[in-house]
Design a protein around this motif. Structure first.
Motif, mmCIF file in Angstrom:
data_model
loop_
_atom_site.group_PDB
_atom_site.id
_atom_site.type_symbol
_atom_site.label_atom_id
_atom_site.label_comp_id
_atom_site.label_asym_id
_atom_site.label_seq_id
_atom_site.Cartn_x
_atom_site.Cartn_y
_atom_site.Cartn_z
ATOM 1 N N ASP A 119 0.826 -1.208 0.000
ATOM 2 C CA ASP A 119 0.000 0.000 0.000
ATOM 3 C C ASP A 119 0.860 1.259 0.000
ATOM 4 O OD1 ASP A 119 -2.808 0.968 0.135
ATOM 5 O OD2 ASP A 119 -2.089 1.935 1.971
ATOM 6 N N THR A 120 1.964 1.222 0.751
ATOM 7 C CA THR A 120 2.882 2.358 0.785
ATOM 8 C C THR A 120 3.478 2.622 -0.585
ATOM 9 O OG1 THR A 120 3.468 1.972 3.114
ATOM 10 C CG2 THR A 120 5.036 3.232 1.787
ATOM 11 N N ILE A 121 3.904 1.554 -1.258
ATOM 12 C CA ILE A 121 4.481 1.706 -2.590
ATOM 13 C C ILE A 121 3.420 2.158 -3.582
ATOM 14 C CG2 ILE A 121 5.637 0.509 -4.477
ATOM 15 C CD1 ILE A 121 6.849 -1.385 -2.441
ATOM 16 N N SER A 122 2.232 1.546 -3.510
ATOM 17 C CA SER A 122 1.175 1.865 -4.455
ATOM 18 C C SER A 122 0.749 3.330 -4.358
ATOM 19 C CB SER A 122 -0.034 0.959 -4.212
ATOM 20 O OG SER A 122 -1.067 1.248 -5.113
ATOM 21 N N LYS A 123 0.732 3.867 -3.151
ATOM 22 C CA LYS A 123 0.330 5.274 -2.960
ATOM 23 C C LYS A 123 1.492 6.241 -3.128
ATOM 24 C CE LYS A 123 -3.596 4.229 0.045
ATOM 25 N NZ LYS A 123 -4.158 4.343 1.412
ATOM 26 N N GLY A 124 2.691 5.698 -3.367
ATOM 27 C CA GLY A 124 3.849 6.556 -3.605
ATOM 28 C C GLY A 124 4.372 7.252 -2.376
ATOM 29 N N ASN A 125 4.052 6.724 -1.200
ATOM 30 C CA ASN A 125 4.478 7.367 0.044
ATOM 31 C C ASN A 125 5.900 6.942 0.431
ATOM 32 O OD1 ASN A 125 1.983 8.665 0.377
ATOM 33 N ND2 ASN A 125 1.104 6.861 1.367
ATOM 34 N N LEU A 126 6.854 7.320 -0.399
ATOM 35 C CA LEU A 126 8.249 6.975 -0.157
ATOM 36 C C LEU A 126 9.002 8.193 0.369
ATOM 37 C CD1 LEU A 126 8.937 4.940 -3.425
ATOM 38 C CD2 LEU A 126 8.224 4.089 -1.193
ATOM 39 N N PRO A 127 10.007 7.981 1.208
ATOM 40 C CA PRO A 127 10.743 9.119 1.779
ATOM 41 C C PRO A 127 11.524 9.887 0.726
ATOM 42 C CG PRO A 127 11.845 7.045 2.293
ATOM 43 C CD PRO A 127 10.531 6.690 1.680
ATOM 44 N N GLY A 128 11.456 11.202 0.806
ATOM 45 C CA GLY A 128 12.280 12.043 -0.060
ATOM 46 C C GLY A 128 11.798 12.185 -1.487
ATOM 47 N N VAL A 129 10.554 11.769 -1.781
ATOM 48 C CA VAL A 129 10.079 11.860 -3.164
ATOM 49 C C VAL A 129 9.747 13.303 -3.533
ATOM 50 C CG1 VAL A 129 9.180 9.512 -3.297
ATOM 51 C CG2 VAL A 129 7.716 11.327 -2.448
ATOM 52 N N LYS A 130 10.096 13.687 -4.756
ATOM 53 C CA LYS A 130 9.757 15.006 -5.281
ATOM 54 C C LYS A 130 8.543 14.925 -6.201
ATOM 55 C CE LYS A 130 14.481 16.864 -5.202
ATOM 56 N NZ LYS A 130 15.593 17.421 -6.043
ATOM 57 N N HIS A 131 8.432 13.822 -6.925
ATOM 58 C CA HIS A 131 7.353 13.650 -7.887
ATOM 59 C C HIS A 131 6.561 12.404 -7.499
ATOM 60 C CE1 HIS A 131 9.547 16.618 -10.250
ATOM 61 N NE2 HIS A 131 10.625 15.858 -10.113
ATOM 62 N N LYS A 132 5.486 12.620 -6.748
ATOM 63 C CA LYS A 132 4.714 11.494 -6.241
ATOM 64 C C LYS A 132 3.995 10.783 -7.381
ATOM 65 C CE LYS A 132 1.817 10.386 -2.261
ATOM 66 N NZ LYS A 132 1.087 10.938 -1.104
ATOM 67 N N SER A 133 4.008 9.470 -7.330
ATOM 68 C CA SER A 133 3.393 8.669 -8.380
ATOM 69 C C SER A 133 2.619 7.518 -7.748
ATOM 70 C CB SER A 133 4.467 8.134 -9.334
ATOM 71 O OG SER A 133 3.888 7.451 -10.410
ATOM 72 N N PHE A 134 1.539 7.115 -8.403
ATOM 73 C CA PHE A 134 0.673 6.076 -7.869
ATOM 74 C C PHE A 134 0.704 4.845 -8.773
ATOM 75 C CE2 PHE A 134 -0.926 10.208 -6.659
ATOM 76 C CZ PHE A 134 -1.244 10.070 -5.321
ATOM 77 N N LEU A 135 0.429 3.695 -8.179
ATOM 78 C CA LEU A 135 0.262 2.466 -8.939
ATOM 79 C C LEU A 135 -1.228 2.177 -9.066
ATOM 80 C CD1 LEU A 135 2.966 0.070 -7.410
ATOM 81 C CD2 LEU A 135 3.043 1.184 -9.642
ATOM 82 N N THR A 136 -1.682 1.906 -10.282
ATOM 83 C CA THR A 136 -3.065 1.520 -10.488
ATOM 84 C C THR A 136 -3.233 0.043 -10.142
ATOM 85 O OG1 THR A 136 -2.689 0.868 -12.793
ATOM 86 C CG2 THR A 136 -3.245 3.192 -12.369
ATOM 87 N N ALA A 137 -4.492 -0.395 -10.093
ATOM 88 C CA ALA A 137 -4.752 -1.821 -9.844
ATOM 89 C C ALA A 137 -4.117 -2.667 -10.941
ATOM 90 C CB ALA A 137 -6.258 -2.058 -9.784
ATOM 91 N N GLU A 138 -4.128 -2.144 -12.168
ATOM 92 C CA GLU A 138 -3.508 -2.863 -13.278
ATOM 93 C C GLU A 138 -1.997 -2.971 -13.092
ATOM 94 O OE1 GLU A 138 -3.259 -2.704 -18.178
ATOM 95 O OE2 GLU A 138 -4.167 -1.054 -17.055
ATOM 96 N N ASP A 139 -1.360 -1.903 -12.581
ATOM 97 C CA ASP A 139 0.078 -1.941 -12.296
ATOM 98 C C ASP A 139 0.390 -3.007 -11.249
ATOM 99 O OD1 ASP A 139 0.583 0.182 -14.050
ATOM 100 O OD2 ASP A 139 0.271 1.685 -12.483
ATOM 101 N N CYS A 140 -0.417 -3.031 -10.186
ATOM 102 C CA CYS A 140 -0.223 -4.023 -9.119
ATOM 103 C C CYS A 140 -0.401 -5.442 -9.666
ATOM 104 C CB CYS A 140 -1.198 -3.772 -7.974
ATOM 105 S SG CYS A 140 -0.995 -2.171 -7.150
ATOM 106 N N PHE A 141 -1.387 -5.604 -10.537
ATOM 107 C CA PHE A 141 -1.639 -6.898 -11.163
ATOM 108 C C PHE A 141 -0.435 -7.342 -11.995
ATOM 109 C CE2 PHE A 141 -3.508 -9.333 -14.774
ATOM 110 C CZ PHE A 141 -4.013 -10.410 -14.060
ATOM 111 N N GLU A 142 0.168 -6.413 -12.735
ATOM 112 C CA GLU A 142 1.341 -6.735 -13.550
ATOM 113 C C GLU A 142 2.530 -7.140 -12.681
ATOM 114 O OE1 GLU A 142 1.719 -7.104 -16.825
ATOM 115 O OE2 GLU A 142 -0.445 -6.814 -16.978
ATOM 116 N N LEU A 143 2.722 -6.450 -11.556
ATOM 117 C CA LEU A 143 3.803 -6.823 -10.640
ATOM 118 C C LEU A 143 3.573 -8.234 -10.092
ATOM 119 C CD1 LEU A 143 4.244 -3.477 -8.675
ATOM 120 C CD2 LEU A 143 5.969 -4.575 -10.105
ATOM 121 N N GLY A 144 2.324 -8.518 -9.762
ATOM 122 C CA GLY A 144 1.998 -9.858 -9.283
ATOM 123 C C GLY A 144 2.250 -10.919 -10.335
ATOM 124 N N LYS A 145 1.960 -10.608 -11.605
ATOM 125 C CA LYS A 145 2.184 -11.569 -12.686
ATOM 126 C C LYS A 145 3.671 -11.830 -12.912
ATOM 127 C CE LYS A 145 -0.113 -10.220 -16.329
ATOM 128 N NZ LYS A 145 -0.681 -10.368 -17.701
#
Length: 489
Positions: A119-145
Motif C-alpha cells: 500500500d505504501t508503494i502503491s500510494k507513492g508514500n516513499l521518503p524524499g520523493v519530489k514527484h509522487k506517483s501512484f500504482l493503479t490496480a492494473e500496475d499491481c496486477f502486472e507486478l503480481g504476474k
C-alpha cells in the motif's frame, strides 16, 4: 533512463501534432458537410425548379464529378505519417520485455530491502520523493504476474491482494476481480494455506460460476481438505485438544540468510557502536603526511568506523569536477557485470543493475588531477591502480599488479533515500554524501585479505546515485605500506 524521458516527451509532441492535423482535417470535412447540408435542404424542396437554373445544374455536375472525389481523397488522407515515422525511429531506444520485467523485479527488491508494504508503494508514500506517483490496480496486477512467472508466490500474493483491495475500493480498471482472484488463490495454495485458497476460489466462483479452472481447483482443494480431515481424525484423542500451528508464509524465492543482515544495514538498523568505541572516532585535518599541496589547505577527514578503519574525506571533489567526470562517463556507461563461478566469465546479474564506465588519467586533466589527489592523501602509488575495465575474469592477472590493497570511493551525488554502502561482517553503513569520499584497506599489511571489509551497495530507493571507484593494487606499495613483523596485521 533520463534519455527515455526526453524520448517520450518528443513522442508526445509528435502525437499532439498528429491530433492537431486530424482535427484540422475533420474541421474541413465538417465545413464541407454543413455547406452541402444547407444546399441539399434547399434543392430537395423543389428539385425540378432547382436544376432548372442552368448555374445550379452546372454546379451539381461539378460537385458530383470533381468535388466529391476531392472530399474522398481528403477523408482517405493519412495524417499519421509524421507520427508513425517518428515512432518508428524512436522505437529503437524503447525498453523491451526484459527491461520491463527487470524494472518490476527491482521494485520487488526495494520492497523487501526497505521493508515496505504494498500500500505504501502503491500510494507513492516513499521518503524524499519530489514527484509522487501512484500504482493503479492494473500496475499491481502486472507486478503480481511478474512474480508469478518467477514462481515467487510470496510476492504474487502481496501484489494480487493489493490489486484486489484497490478494485474493492471502487477503482475503475481494465482488469477484473476474476483475473486477480485466479492468480491469488493459486499463489496462496502454493504457499500451503489451503483454507484461504478455498475461500478465494469460492469468491471467484461467485463472480464467475462457469470459470473452468476455478471449478477444477475447488474440487481439488475440497478433496485435499477431506483427505487431511480423515488423517487428523485417525490421530489419537489426546492430540485433539492441541492448537493447530499456523502455516508459515513463504518468503522471497531468492532469500539468503546473509540477506537479512544486509537489508537491516540498508535500512539503517545496523550495529550501534558502544560509547567507548565512539570516543575513538575523530574528525581531523589531514595534510597527506606534510604533502606540499595540503599543508596550507588540509583535507577534512572523519572516522566512519574503527575496525576496519573506514575514513571519509569531506569536500574532496568539487561540483565542477563531478560534472566533468559524469560527462566523460555517460557516453560509455554499460551494465555492470559479476564473476560467474560456474562459467568463469563475467556476466550480468539481476541483482546488480548499476552501469559503469572506466576512465584513464590521460583522457582528461581532471581525471589525472583526481588520481594524484588520491595518491597524495593515501600515500599509495596510483600508477598500478585499475583504470580500464577488463572483459575477462582474469583482469588482475592481466594487470600483473596483485590484489586490490585498498578502495577509494567518491560519492558524486546525494541520494534522497537508500543507496548506502554496507559492511555486513561488522554491521557498518556508510551513507552517500555528495563531494565526499571514503577510503579503506581491503588487505592487511601482510597481504592477507581483510574479510571484514566485504561490502555491498544498497539499492537506491528514491533518487539517483553516482559514485566513482579507485581500486589500488599491491604492486608499488612495498615501501609505501610495508609488512609488519606480525603476519596477523
Amino acid at each position: 533512463m533520463t534519455d527515455l524521458i526526453h524520448t517520450e516527451k518528443d513522442l508526445v509532441t509528435s502525437l499532439k501534432d498528429y491530433i492537431k492535423a486530424e482535427e484540422d482535417k475533420l474541421e474541413q470535412i465538417k465545413k464541407w458537410a454543413e455547406k452541402l447540408d444547407r444546399l441539399t435542404s434547399t434543392a430537395t424542396k423543389d428539385p425540378e425548379g432547382f436544376v432548372g437554373h442552368p448555374v445550379n445544374a452546372f454546379k451539381l455536375m461539378k460537385r458530383l464529378n470533381t468535388e466529391w472525389s476531392e472530399l474522398e481523397n481528403l477523408v482517405l488522407k493519412d495524417m499519421s505519417d509524421g507520427f508513425i515515422s517518428n515512432l518508428t525511429i524512436q522505437r529503437q531506444y524503447f525498453p523491451n520485455d526484459e527491461d520491463q520485467v527487470g524494472a518490476a523485479k527491482a521494485l520487488l527488491r526495494l520492497q523487501d530491502t526497505y521493508n515496505l508494504d504494498t500500500d505504501t508503494i502503491s500510494k507513492g508514500n516513499l521518503p524524499g520523493v519530489k514527484h509522487k506517483s501512484f500504482l493503479t490496480a492494473e500496475d499491481c496486477f502486472e507486478l503480481g504476474k511478474v512474480a508469478y512467472t518467477e514462481a515467487d508466490y510470496y510476492h504474487t500474493e502481496l501484489w494480487m491482494e493489493q490489486a484486489l483491495r484497490q478494485l474493492d475500493e471502487g477503482e475503475i480498471s481494465t482488469i477484473d476481480k476474476v483475473s486477480v482472484l485466479d492468480y491469488l488463490s493459486y499463489a496462496v495454495y502454493q504457499q500451503g494455506d489451503l483454507d484461504k485458497a478455498l475461500v478465494l476460489t469460492k469468491k471467484l466462483l461467485e463472480l464467475d460460476p462457469e470459470h473452468q479452472r476455478a471449478n477444477g481447483n475447488l474440487k481439488y482443494f475440497e478433496y485435499i481438505m477431506a483427505k487431511e480431515k480423515d488423517v487428523n481424525k485417525s490421530a489419537s484423542d489426546d492430540q485433539s485438544d492441541q492448537k493447530t500451528t499456523p502455516k508459515k508464509k513463504g518468503v522471497a524465492v531468492d532469500y539468503l540468510p546473509e540477506r537479512q543482515k544486509y537489508e537491516m544495514l540498508c535500512r539503517g538498523e545496523g550495529i550501534k557502536m558502544t560509547p567507548r568505541r565512539q570516543k575513538k572516532l575523530f574528525c581531523r585535518y589531514h595534510d597527506g603526511n606534510r604533502n606540499p599541496k595540503f599543508i596550507l589547505a588540509p583535507a577534512k577527514q572523519e572516522d566512519e568506523w574503527d575496525k576496519p578503519r573506514i575514513i571519509r574525506f569531506h569536500d574532496i571533489i568539487s561540483d565542477a569536477e563531478i560534472e566533468i567526470v559524469k560527462d566523460l562517463a555517460k557516453p560509455r556507461l554499460s551494465r555492470a557485470t559479476v564473476h560467474d563461478p560456474e562459467t568463469g566469465k563475467l556476466t550480468t546479474a539481476q541483482y546488480r543493475v548499476s552501469k559503469s564506465a572506466w576512465l584513464s588519467g590521460y583522457e582528461n586533466p581532471v581525471v589525472s588531477r583526481i588520481n594524484m589527489r588520491i595518491q597524495d592523501l593515501t600515500g599509495l602509488d596510483v600508477s598500478t591502480a585499475e583504470e580500464l575495465q577488463k572483459d575477462e575474469p582474469d583482469a588482475f592477472k592481466e594487470l600483473g599488479t596483485g590484489n586490490r590493497i585498498a578502495t577509494w570511493l567518491f560519492y558524486m551525488s546525494d541520494v534522497s533515500a537508500g543507496g548506502a554502502t554496507v559492511f555486513p561482517e561488522v554491521g557498518a553503513s556508510v551513507w552517500p554524501k555528495k563531494g565526499t569520499a571514503v577510503f579503506w584497506y581491503n588487505l592487511f599489511a601482510s597481504g592477507e585479505g581483510d574479510y571484514s571489509t566485504r561490502h555491498a551497495a544498497c539499492p537506491v530507493l528514491v533518487g539517483n546515485k553516482w559514485v566513482s571507484n579507485k581500486w589500488l593494487h599491491e604492486r608499488g606499495q612495498e615501501f609505501r605500506r610495508p609488512c609488519t613483523l606480525s603476519e596477523l596485521e
